[in-house]
Each structure stands twice: as structure tokens, then as C-alpha cells.
Enzyme design. Structure first.
Site, PDB file in Angstrom:
ATOM      1  N   GLY A   1       0.832  -1.205   0.000  1.00 13.48           N
ATOM      2  CA  GLY A   1       0.000   0.000   0.000  1.00 13.48           C
ATOM      3  C   GLY A   1       0.864   1.252   0.000  1.00 13.48           C
ATOM      4  O   GLY A   1       1.945   1.258   0.579  1.00 13.48           O
TER       5      GLY A   1
ATOM      6  N   ASP B   1       0.782   1.767   9.420  1.00 15.51           N
ATOM      7  CA  ASP B   1       0.259   1.024  10.570  1.00 15.51           C
ATOM      8  C   ASP B   1       1.228   0.986  11.761  1.00 15.51           C
ATOM      9  O   ASP B   1       0.829   0.622  12.864  1.00 15.51           O
ATOM     10  CB  ASP B   1      -0.065  -0.423  10.169  1.00 15.51           C
ATOM     11  CG  ASP B   1      -1.049  -0.505   9.017  1.00 15.51           C
ATOM     12  OD1 ASP B   1      -1.814   0.457   8.828  1.00 15.51           O
ATOM     13  OD2 ASP B   1      -1.045  -1.527   8.306  1.00 15.51           O
TER      14      ASP B   1
ATOM     15  N   ARG C   1     -23.717   8.435  14.909  1.00 16.73           N
ATOM     16  CA  ARG C   1     -23.275   8.530  13.519  1.00 16.73           C
ATOM     17  C   ARG C   1     -21.862   7.967  13.432  1.00 16.73           C
ATOM     18  O   ARG C   1     -21.129   7.952  14.420  1.00 16.73           O
ATOM     19  CB  ARG C   1     -23.259   9.991  13.040  1.00 16.73           C
ATOM     20  CG  ARG C   1     -24.622  10.642  12.962  1.00 16.73           C
ATOM     21  CD  ARG C   1     -25.460  10.079  11.817  1.00 16.73           C
ATOM     22  NE  ARG C   1     -26.703  10.825  11.663  1.00 16.73           N
ATOM     23  CZ  ARG C   1     -27.838  10.562  12.307  1.00 16.73           C
ATOM     24  NH1 ARG C   1     -27.891   9.568  13.185  1.00 16.73           N
ATOM     25  NH2 ARG C   1     -28.914  11.302  12.091  1.00 16.73           N
TER      26      ARG C   1
ATOM     27  N   ILE D   1      -8.081   8.175   3.011  1.00 19.79           N
ATOM     28  CA  ILE D   1      -7.714   9.587   3.233  1.00 19.79           C
ATOM     29  C   ILE D   1      -6.453   9.640   4.100  1.00 19.79           C
ATOM     30  O   ILE D   1      -5.605  10.506   3.949  1.00 19.79           O
ATOM     31  CB  ILE D   1      -8.893  10.344   3.892  1.00 19.79           C
ATOM     32  CG1 ILE D   1     -10.034  10.462   2.880  1.00 19.79           C
ATOM     33  CG2 ILE D   1      -8.470  11.714   4.411  1.00 19.79           C
ATOM     34  CD1 ILE D   1     -11.347  10.928   3.451  1.00 19.79           C
TER      35      ILE D   1
HETATM   36  O1  F6P Z   1      -1.285  -1.609   5.698  1.00 22.91           O
HETATM   37  C1  F6P Z   1      -1.703  -0.327   5.352  1.00 22.91           C
HETATM   38  C2  F6P Z   1      -3.178  -0.296   5.135  1.00 22.91           C
HETATM   39  O2  F6P Z   1      -3.556   1.044   4.826  1.00 22.91           O
HETATM   40  C3  F6P Z   1      -4.026  -0.839   6.283  1.00 22.91           C
HETATM   41  O3  F6P Z   1      -4.106   0.073   7.344  1.00 22.91           O
HETATM   42  C4  F6P Z   1      -5.311  -1.157   5.560  1.00 22.91           C
HETATM   43  O4  F6P Z   1      -6.037  -2.174   6.206  1.00 22.91           O
HETATM   44  C5  F6P Z   1      -4.829  -1.641   4.237  1.00 22.91           C
HETATM   45  O5  F6P Z   1      -3.552  -1.095   4.025  1.00 22.91           O
HETATM   46  C6  F6P Z   1      -5.729  -1.257   3.077  1.00 22.91           C
HETATM   47  O6  F6P Z   1      -5.225  -1.799   1.915  1.00 22.91           O
HETATM   48  P1  F6P Z   1      -5.768  -1.492   0.459  1.00 22.91           P
HETATM   49  O7  F6P Z   1      -4.949  -0.350  -0.079  1.00 22.91           O
HETATM   50  O8  F6P Z   1      -5.527  -2.743  -0.291  1.00 22.91           O
HETATM   51  O9  F6P Z   1      -7.199  -1.130   0.542  1.00 22.91           O
END
Ligand code: F6P
Length: 365
Positions: free
Chosen positions: A11, A142, A282, A289
Site C-alpha cells: 500500500g 500502521d 453517527r 484519506i
Molecule cells: O497496511 C496499510 C493499510 O492502509 C491498512 O491500514 C489497511 O487495512 C490496508 O492497508 C488497506 O489496503 P488497500 O490499499 O488494499 O485497501
């Protein structure tokens, strides 16, 4: 001329471009090195024709504050699990790692710098074991890697999550509502816990501590005097109630092997209603983001140091290692060690104790 190939994998994360720029700037001080980038992690090498980008000073000028990565990234597939369709039209995977290493040799690549999280560094280690001169640079919002004090991108994500809490406070107070904010982090509660403390939330729910819904309800009720008052809950996407699994959704993207974590806030809202909360509730899901936009100064500085150090490791031949920040030093650790232990919030974590000290409930007591 010697050649170093840079890849960004997994990611994206604020600060990737600052690392790329720092590698190029440091390499340009050596007269006999050039830098190239593989497009979309190692896909650029595995594709026919190959897709690479020449990374010279012109290509990286002014990118230190840009989000994303100028060489793109992917968290699907990879050299060890390249997706192909079998004769029945079903997707399966093949190992193309040796072919990729041969290709890199033909391309005259002397070293590879792989910027990525734990999954990507597992690939780095496996490629190293196959003889590739590879160095890892840790990357994740993370903050779940134990081999480094912290990673770039994480503080930017915390900042964005905190700003979201700030905005939710004013609308929650105006409407006397319970506001639930879901933030990222996979199995780790770092972003949630930091945003909860910085934003002054009352409740913080993280994957490391399964929550008791009745305790969450009591805390909410404590905050309301009859119908007046409000409560901010920050929930990590991986959090769940005692006895429940992490909330996930199906993902049909070819080559995507990670669990797609989603739905924690929605589920919590249902649980709160079932448990008798009558106040208006809510939710907001912050999602990607947190990964977009400009990195804050701290992350740019860390990313720049990681980039310089990674290139210097290439010069020193420190292959099979990953850059690491151990305050006050930028150093390195064997990749093998870097991928063994995740970094989770524990009962000993100072911030956890201090968060409780300002009255934040983790739904456990
Ligand atoms: O590991 C980074 C992260 O942003 C996580 O916090 C999240 O669960 C995941 O990647 C989301 O991944 P993707 O970009 O595949 O939606």
C-alpha cells in the site's frame, strides 16, 4: 556505470517520494551510479515489455512533499505469486522469482532497494536467499514493524486521523451525539490510540484489546446527562468485541491475498443500538484519506534519512538488511529479523497507560 533499481511495494504511504528523491540525490554524489525505478513494485520488471523509469535528479526534483509514489505500487501478486489464468480460466499463481533475478542481471542491475511493509520485506528476504543484492526500506502507516522505532507515513496518518476527530467533536457536541470514527491500522491499534489521545476521545477500541460492549455503553452513559452531552469513539478497523472476529469484506481483485478489513464502525453502531444506546449515533470511516496527500515534516525527514542510508548500504554491500530507526541512529537489521515480530500495542505501552490516565476507555475496564 553501476545501477540500483528502486521499487515501492504494498500500500502507498506518505513519504515514499521523499525516500526515492533521497536515494537519487545521494547516488548522484557518486559519479558511477545511476538509479532506475520499477513501475508498480516488481511488475515493471516482470511485464513484457519491461516498464522502468529513469530516476535522475530532474525526475525527483520537488517530489519530497508529494503523496503517493512516482513509480506506482501494488499490493497484489509479486514475483513469487504471479497471477495467471489456467486452462480452465481459473486464476492461479506461478513463481517467477528466478526469471526476474535473471532479467535484472541482463539489465545490469547491481542492487535493488525495496521500499515496503512486512509483506514486501518477506519478498525481499526470499529474493535475497535466491542471491539478489537487495536492501529493504520499511514503510507502513500502521507502525506494525518491531525492527524499527517507527516508520514514515505513520505520523501523517495520525495527524489526519486527529484532524478528523477534531472535526467530529464540534458536530457531535452540537447534536448531542455519539460519533464513531473508524481508522486504519490492520491488526495494530497505533493510529487509533494516538488519534484518540490527541483528539481527546472518550473511547478507543483497538484490535489488541477485544472490547466488552457493556463497558462501552457504561462509558457513553457516563458522558450524557439525560440527553445532553456527546461521546467520541475512535475504533481501529481491526477491533472487535470479545469473542468476535475482525470485520472483513470479500475482495475479488486478482492476486489480492490480504484480508480486506472493513466494517468495524458499522458493526459497533449496531452493537451499541442492540445494547440499548438510545442517543443519536453517527459514524465516519476515514479509509484511504489517511494514506493520501502530503507527508508531514516528521515523515519527510525520516523518509529522507531512510533513503540516504539505503543508498549508503548499497555502497557498503549491506545486502539482506533493512534500514531501521533506533533513536538517535539510522541503522539496519537483517531482513530475517525484521519480518519475525510484529509491533503491537501492549499493556506495557506507555501511551496505553497514559491514555487510561486521561480517562480514555479501551472497552475493557
Ligand atoms: O497496511 C496499510 C493499510 O492502509 C491498512 O491500514 C489497511 O487495512 C490496508 O492497508 C488497506 O489496503 P488497500 O490499499 O488494499 O485497501
Amino acid at each position: 556505470m553501476k545501477r540500483v533499481l528502486v521499487a515501492t511495494a504494498g500500500g502507498d504511504c506518505p513519504g515514499l517520494n521523499a525516500v526515492i528523491r533521497a536515494i537519487v540525490k545521494r547516488a548522484s554524489q557518486e559519479r558511477d551510479w545511476e538509479v532506475i525505478g520499477s513501475i508498480q513494485a516488481f511488475n515493471g520488471i516482470l511485464w513484457e515489455p519491461t516498464e522502468i523509469k529513469i530516476l535522475d535528479e530532474h525526475a525527483v526534483a520537488g517530489i519530497h512533499f508529494q503523496g503517493g509514489t512516482i513509480i506506482e505500487t501494488t499490493n497484489r501478486g509479486g514475483p513469487f505469486a504471479w497471477p495467471i489464468k489456467d486452462k480452465d480460466g481459473k486464476w492461479t499463481t506461478v513463481d517467477r522469482s528466478e526469471e526476474m533475478i535473471r532479467k535484472l542481471m541482463y539489465m545490469g542491475v547491481d542492487a535493488v532497494i525495496n521500499i515496503g511493509g512486512d509483506g514486501s520485506q518477506r519478498i525481499s528476504q526470499a529474493l535475497f536467499e535466491k542471491g539478489l543484492n537487495i536492501i529493504g526500506v520499511p514503510k507502513t502507516i500502521d507502525n506494525d514493524l518491531s525492527a524499527t522505532d517507527t516508520t514514515f507515513g505513520y505520523q501523517t496518518a495520525v495527524q489526519i486521523a486527529t484532524e478528523a476527530v477534531d472535526k467530529l467533536v464540534t458536530t457531535a457536541a452540537s447534536h448531542n451525539r455519539v460519533m464513531v470514527l473508524e481508522v486504519m491500522g490492520r491488526d495494530a491499534g497505533w493510529i487509533a490510540m494516538n488519534a484518540a489521545v490527541a483528539g481527546g476521545a472518550e473511547i478507543c477500541l483497538i484490535p489488541e484489546i477485544p472490547y466488552d460492549i457493556n463497558i462501552v455503553v457504561d462509558k457513553i452513559n457516563e458522558r450524557f446527562k439525560r440527553d445532553r452531552g456527546f461521546t467520541i469513539i475512535v475504533i481501529a478497523e481491526g477491533a472487535s468485541a470479545i469473542g468476535k472476529e475482525m470485520s472483513q469484506e470479500k475482495n475479488d481483485e486478482v492476486g489480492y491475498t490480504n484480508a480486506r478489513i472493513s466494517g468495524a464502525a458499522t458493526r459497533l453502531v449496531e452493537e451499541l443500538k442492540e445494547a440499548g444506546i438510545k442517543h443519536s449515533i453517527r459514524k465516519a470511516v476515514l479509509g484511504h484519506i489517511q494514506r493520501g496527500g502530503v507527508p508531514i515534516a516528521y515523515d519527510r525527514v525520516l523518509a529522507t534519512q531512510f533513503g540516504v542510508h539505503a543508498f549508503e548500504m548499497v555502497l557498503e554491500g549491506k545486502f539482506g538488511e533493512m534500514v531501521s530507526y533506533r533513536h538517535p541512529h539510522i541503522t539496519s537489521v537483517p531482513l530475517k529479523e525484521a519480518i519475525t515480530e510484529p509491533n503491537f500495542v501492549t499493556a506495557d505501552t506507555a501511551l496505553m497507560k497514559n491514555a487510561r490516565g486521561v480517562g480514555i476507555s479501551f472497552g475493557d475496564k
